[in-house]
Design a protein around this motif. Structure first.
Motif, PDB file in Angstrom:
ATOM      1  N   PHE A  83       1.204  -1.274   0.209  1.00  0.00           N
ATOM      2  CA  PHE A  83      -0.154  -0.263  -0.328  1.00  0.00           C
ATOM      3  C   PHE A  83       1.121   1.243  -0.208  1.00  0.00           C
ATOM      4  O   PHE A  83       0.766   2.050   0.071  1.00  0.00           O
ATOM      5  CB  PHE A  83      -0.999   0.143   1.219  1.00  0.00           C
ATOM      6  CG  PHE A  83      -2.445  -0.575   0.675  1.00  0.00           C
ATOM      7  CD1 PHE A  83      -3.160  -0.708  -0.197  1.00  0.00           C
ATOM      8  CD2 PHE A  83      -2.027  -2.452   1.428  1.00  0.00           C
ATOM      9  CE1 PHE A  83      -4.173  -1.885   0.033  1.00  0.00           C
ATOM     10  CE2 PHE A  83      -2.864  -3.435   1.442  1.00  0.00           C
ATOM     11  CZ  PHE A  83      -4.073  -2.961   0.450  1.00  0.00           C
ATOM     12  N   THR A 110      -1.077   1.612  10.459  1.00  0.00           N
ATOM     13  CA  THR A 110      -0.108   1.343  11.036  1.00  0.00           C
ATOM     14  C   THR A 110       0.279   2.493  11.404  1.00  0.00           C
ATOM     15  O   THR A 110       0.898   2.622  12.027  1.00  0.00           O
ATOM     16  CB  THR A 110       0.246   0.144  10.225  1.00  0.00           C
ATOM     17  OG1 THR A 110      -0.281  -0.897   9.593  1.00  0.00           O
ATOM     18  CG2 THR A 110       1.870  -0.390  10.221  1.00  0.00           C
ATOM     19  N   ASN A 111       0.142   2.877  10.023  1.00  0.00           N
ATOM     20  CA  ASN A 111       0.517   4.439   9.583  1.00  0.00           C
ATOM     21  C   ASN A 111      -0.572   5.328  10.359  1.00  0.00           C
ATOM     22  O   ASN A 111      -2.183   5.337   9.709  1.00  0.00           O
ATOM     23  CB  ASN A 111       0.527   4.469   8.675  1.00  0.00           C
ATOM     24  CG  ASN A 111       1.221   5.852   8.362  1.00  0.00           C
ATOM     25  OD1 ASN A 111       1.147   7.555   9.178  1.00  0.00           O
ATOM     26  ND2 ASN A 111       2.186   6.035   7.066  1.00  0.00           N
ATOM     27  N   ASP A 114      -3.515   6.788   8.159  1.00  0.00           N
ATOM     28  CA  ASP A 114      -4.552   6.178   7.950  1.00  0.00           C
ATOM     29  C   ASP A 114      -5.794   6.042   8.795  1.00  0.00           C
ATOM     30  O   ASP A 114      -6.219   5.041   8.313  1.00  0.00           O
ATOM     31  CB  ASP A 114      -3.899   4.776   7.524  1.00  0.00           C
ATOM     32  CG  ASP A 114      -3.085   4.622   6.437  1.00  0.00           C
ATOM     33  OD1 ASP A 114      -3.252   5.609   5.302  1.00  0.00           O
ATOM     34  OD2 ASP A 114      -2.552   3.965   5.687  1.00  0.00           O
ATOM     35  N   CYS A 161       0.818 -10.883   4.179  1.00  0.00           N
ATOM     36  CA  CYS A 161      -0.265  -9.939   4.912  1.00  0.00           C
ATOM     37  C   CYS A 161       0.633 -10.127   6.612  1.00  0.00           C
ATOM     38  O   CYS A 161       1.146  -9.007   7.129  1.00  0.00           O
ATOM     39  CB  CYS A 161      -1.694  -9.915   5.126  1.00  0.00           C
ATOM     40  SG  CYS A 161      -2.057  -9.920   3.276  1.00  0.00           S
ATOM     41  N   CYS A 164       3.977  -9.148   8.534  1.00  0.00           N
ATOM     42  CA  CYS A 164       3.749  -7.745   8.913  1.00  0.00           C
ATOM     43  C   CYS A 164       2.596  -7.144   9.797  1.00  0.00           C
ATOM     44  O   CYS A 164       2.485  -6.777  10.976  1.00  0.00           O
ATOM     45  CB  CYS A 164       4.199  -6.666   7.707  1.00  0.00           C
ATOM     46  SG  CYS A 164       5.108  -6.686   7.084  1.00  0.00           S
ATOM     47  N   HIS A 165       1.635  -8.041   9.746  1.00  0.00           N
ATOM     48  CA  HIS A 165       0.772  -7.482  10.309  1.00  0.00           C
ATOM     49  C   HIS A 165      -0.258  -8.161  11.415  1.00  0.00           C
ATOM     50  O   HIS A 165      -1.173  -7.954  11.906  1.00  0.00           O
ATOM     51  CB  HIS A 165      -0.900  -6.662   9.414  1.00  0.00           C
ATOM     52  CG  HIS A 165      -0.426  -5.914   9.203  1.00  0.00           C
ATOM     53  ND1 HIS A 165      -0.346  -4.846   9.017  1.00  0.00           N
ATOM     54  CD2 HIS A 165      -0.279  -5.871   7.475  1.00  0.00           C
ATOM     55  CE1 HIS A 165      -0.357  -3.466   8.605  1.00  0.00           C
ATOM     56  NE2 HIS A 165       0.249  -4.663   7.245  1.00  0.00           N
ATOM     57  N   TYR A 179       7.290   1.936  12.884  1.00  0.00           N
ATOM     58  CA  TYR A 179       5.522   1.877  13.361  1.00  0.00           C
ATOM     59  C   TYR A 179       5.385   1.933  14.343  1.00  0.00           C
ATOM     60  O   TYR A 179       3.843   2.288  15.321  1.00  0.00           O
ATOM     61  CB  TYR A 179       5.141   0.859  12.189  1.00  0.00           C
ATOM     62  CG  TYR A 179       5.094   2.115  10.717  1.00  0.00           C
ATOM     63  CD1 TYR A 179       4.616   3.047  10.010  1.00  0.00           C
ATOM     64  CD2 TYR A 179       6.248   1.365  10.378  1.00  0.00           C
ATOM     65  CE1 TYR A 179       4.558   3.631   8.843  1.00  0.00           C
ATOM     66  CE2 TYR A 179       5.715   1.759   9.143  1.00  0.00           C
ATOM     67  CZ  TYR A 179       4.993   3.072   7.964  1.00  0.00           C
ATOM     68  OH  TYR A 179       5.543   2.902   7.043  1.00  0.00           O
ATOM     69  N   TRP A 187      -4.593  -8.289  13.391  1.00  0.00           N
ATOM     70  CA  TRP A 187      -5.424  -8.533  12.239  1.00  0.00           C
ATOM     71  C   TRP A 187      -5.532  -9.991  12.090  1.00  0.00           C
ATOM     72  O   TRP A 187      -4.281 -10.804  12.383  1.00  0.00           O
ATOM     73  CB  TRP A 187      -5.075  -8.372  10.583  1.00  0.00           C
ATOM     74  CG  TRP A 187      -4.575  -6.704  10.843  1.00  0.00           C
ATOM     75  CD1 TRP A 187      -4.611  -5.879  12.206  1.00  0.00           C
ATOM     76  CD2 TRP A 187      -4.455  -5.861  10.096  1.00  0.00           C
ATOM     77  NE1 TRP A 187      -4.806  -4.638  11.675  1.00  0.00           N
ATOM     78  CE2 TRP A 187      -3.743  -4.533   9.976  1.00  0.00           C
ATOM     79  CE3 TRP A 187      -3.940  -5.884   8.239  1.00  0.00           C
ATOM     80  CZ2 TRP A 187      -4.450  -2.964   9.032  1.00  0.00           C
ATOM     81  CZ3 TRP A 187      -3.990  -4.850   7.444  1.00  0.00           C
ATOM     82  CH2 TRP A 187      -3.834  -3.969   8.316  1.00  0.00           C
TER      83      TRP A 187
HETATM   84  C1  HEC Z   1       6.141  -5.841   4.590  1.00  0.00           C
HETATM   85  C2  HEC Z   1       5.588  -5.574   5.727  1.00  0.00           C
HETATM   86  C3  HEC Z   1       3.819  -5.550   5.159  1.00  0.00           C
HETATM   87  C4  HEC Z   1       3.091  -6.573   4.547  1.00  0.00           C
HETATM   88  C5  HEC Z   1       3.693  -7.988   4.221  1.00  0.00           C
HETATM   89  C6  HEC Z   1       2.137  -5.601   4.103  1.00  0.00           C
HETATM   90  N1  HEC Z   1       2.197  -4.793   4.896  1.00  0.00           N
HETATM   91 FE1  HEC Z   1       0.281  -3.684   5.043  1.00  0.00          FE
HETATM   92  N2  HEC Z   1       1.838  -2.100   5.903  1.00  0.00           N
HETATM   93  C7  HEC Z   1       2.709  -2.100   5.834  1.00  0.00           C
HETATM   94  C8  HEC Z   1       3.709  -0.652   6.930  1.00  0.00           C
HETATM   95  C9  HEC Z   1       4.713  -0.572   7.582  1.00  0.00           C
HETATM   96  C10 HEC Z   1       2.123   0.192   6.152  1.00  0.00           C
HETATM   97  C11 HEC Z   1       2.452   1.398   6.351  1.00  0.00           C
HETATM   98  C12 HEC Z   1       2.586   2.753   5.493  1.00  0.00           C
HETATM   99  C13 HEC Z   1       2.687   3.927   5.625  1.00  0.00           C
HETATM  100  O1  HEC Z   1       3.530   4.132   5.873  1.00  0.00           O
HETATM  101  O2  HEC Z   1       1.868   4.109   4.987  1.00  0.00           O
HETATM  102  C14 HEC Z   1       1.462  -0.673   5.917  1.00  0.00           C
HETATM  103  C15 HEC Z   1      -0.177   0.110   5.591  1.00  0.00           C
HETATM  104  C16 HEC Z   1      -1.304  -0.849   5.361  1.00  0.00           C
HETATM  105  C17 HEC Z   1      -2.647  -0.756   5.381  1.00  0.00           C
HETATM  106  C18 HEC Z   1      -3.425   0.723   5.146  1.00  0.00           C
HETATM  107  C19 HEC Z   1      -3.701   0.829   6.369  1.00  0.00           C
HETATM  108  C20 HEC Z   1      -2.638   1.150   7.706  1.00  0.00           C
HETATM  109  O3  HEC Z   1      -2.775   0.358   8.304  1.00  0.00           O
HETATM  110  O4  HEC Z   1      -1.869   1.985   7.611  1.00  0.00           O
HETATM  111  C21 HEC Z   1      -3.268  -1.633   4.826  1.00  0.00           C
HETATM  112  C22 HEC Z   1      -4.600  -1.394   5.042  1.00  0.00           C
HETATM  113  C23 HEC Z   1      -2.993  -3.292   4.842  1.00  0.00           C
HETATM  114  N3  HEC Z   1      -1.491  -2.260   5.241  1.00  0.00           N
HETATM  115  C24 HEC Z   1      -2.640  -3.729   4.569  1.00  0.00           C
HETATM  116  C25 HEC Z   1      -2.316  -5.128   4.496  1.00  0.00           C
HETATM  117  C26 HEC Z   1      -2.812  -6.032   3.589  1.00  0.00           C
HETATM  118  C27 HEC Z   1      -3.433  -6.839   3.473  1.00  0.00           C
HETATM  119  C28 HEC Z   1      -1.254  -6.899   3.566  1.00  0.00           C
HETATM  120  C29 HEC Z   1      -1.813  -8.532   2.537  1.00  0.00           C
HETATM  121  C30 HEC Z   1      -1.496  -8.453   1.239  1.00  0.00           C
HETATM  122  C31 HEC Z   1      -0.574  -5.915   3.785  1.00  0.00           C
HETATM  123  N4  HEC Z   1      -1.068  -4.891   4.136  1.00  0.00           N
HETATM  124  C32 HEC Z   1       1.198  -6.821   3.585  1.00  0.00           C
HETATM  125  C33 HEC Z   1       3.786  -3.554   6.397  1.00  0.00           C
HETATM  126  C34 HEC Z   1       3.609  -4.056   5.389  1.00  0.00           C
END
Ligand code: HEC
Length: 303
Positions: A83, A110-111, A114, A161, A164-165, A179, A187
């Motif tokens: 994203f 995370t951020n 958002d 996903c 990291c989450h 973060y 999640w």
């Molecule tokens: C490598 C680690 C990583 C992975 C793998 C990852 N994310 Fe994230 N994700 C993050 C981080 C770090 C942010 C904050 C990004 C920013 O600064 O905008 C984020 C942001 C998001 C957000 C925006 C809202 C928020 O939390 O700020 C969503 C929704 C989200 N991720 C969903 C997913 C989904 C669904 C997947 C799987 C397809 C996924 N992420 C995979 C690290 C990850």
């Protein structure tokens, strides 16, 4: 007799009623059509933008992420985040036109940027309560602006996903350092965690709609006024006045025995025919009266 309107007033009442109805129906219908068209255009635009933005996210997810997840945990690059790529690219595409926005509001972001607003929460709740629902569109107000929004649910459908989450222990240490340990964790697989929220400006297109409708209304009104004046004048000159003159002349004939002047000869064909018919009626009436007088005279001589 006084409650029966004269022909001029009657016709003008009918014309005004018909014109008003036509104006309302025309302008109202046209406005609805254009409004609908503005929404459709906004939706088309939003879909194209979302598709290209998502293509970037998918690229990161399928091509970049698998190569980088094996890195030592302290090495965390934002470029790994699907994203993050989407938002970065979108921001440079939409540039300074701030009414085009693309956000990922989440219930536990995370951020902190958002964090979801009340409107986002309502949309995300709708996605949560209704797992079959993937998309929502509509018009919303933002201050004095109207925006078209296109929202898609974000569900955790890929175990990557959770790298990291899920928990801060499992997430890359570099990410937690950046973060914090409390943001964007916990999640579950299949959970609706947020939404993609894209907005397209609608204020200007809708203003254009109102402008066009105004032009149409002014044009119709001008046509109606000209038609009304022309019809009223023609009716007055060709029908109402000749009829009134004819009536006056016929009236004078029946009230006095004096030979009346020639009947007025004007107006539309039907009125001229009526005048000629009255003229003939008068001639035969005169003849009949003369015959009656001739019969009566001999008796009058005796007395
Ligand atoms: C490598 C680690 C990583 C992975 C793998 C990852 N994310 Fe994230 N994700 C993050 C981080 C770090 C942010 C904050 C990004 C920013 O600064 O905008 C984020 C942001 C998001 C957000 C925006 C809202 C928020 O939390 O700020 C969503 C929704 C989200 N991720 C969903 C997913 C989904 C669904 C997947 C799987 C397809 C996924 N992420 C995979 C690290 C990850």
């Amino acid at each position: 007799m006084s409650e029966v309107p004269d022909i001029g007033r009657l016709i003008s009442r009918i014309l005004i009623t018909v014109f008003t109805l036509a104006l309302l129906a025309g302008v109202g219908g046209f406005y609805l059509l254009l409004y609908d068209e503005a929404l459709r255009t906004a939706e088309r635009e939003a879909r194209i933008m979302l598709a290209s933005a998502n293509a970037v996210g998918n690229y990161t997810e399928t091509h970049i992420l698998p190569k980088l997840v094996g890195l030592p945990s302290h090495e965390f690059y934002q470029e790994m985040v699907p994203f993050y790529a989407t938002q970065t690219v979108f921001r440079s595409v939409s540039g300074t036109a701030q009414l085009y926005t693309f956000r990922f509001p989440s219930m536990s972001p995370t951020n902190p940027n958002d964090r979801s607003e009340p409107f986002d929460i309502e949309v995300i709740r709708r996605f949560r309560d209704n797992p079959a629902l993937d998309e929502a569109t509509g018009v919303r107000e933002a201050g004095t602006d109207k925006l078209f929004y296109l929202a898609r649910s974000i569900r955790v459908t890929d175990t990557v996903c959770l790298e990291c989450h899920s928990t801060s222990e499992r997430a890359p240490a570099g990410m937690v350092a950046r973060y914090g340990p409390n943001n964007g964790f916990g999640w579950q697989m299949g959970e609706t965690v947020g939404a993609e929220m894209l907005t397209v400006p609608l204020t200007e297109p809708l203003r254009g709609t109102v402008r066009l409708v105004g032009i149409l209304a002014a044009g119709l009104l001008a046509v109606f006024v000209v038609a009304y004046l022309a019809l009223s004048a023609a009716l007055d000159v060709m029908v109402a006045r000749p009829l009134a003159e004819l009536a006056r002349a016929a009236d004078g004939q029946s009230l006095s025995a004096a030979p009346s002047p020639r009947l007025p000869h004007s107006g539309v064909r039907e009125i001229r025919l009526l005048g000629a018919a009255i003229e003939r009626l008068r001639t035969s009436l005169d003849k009949a009266l003369a015959a009656l007088n001739a019969e009566a005279r001999p008796e009058g001589k005796e007395t």
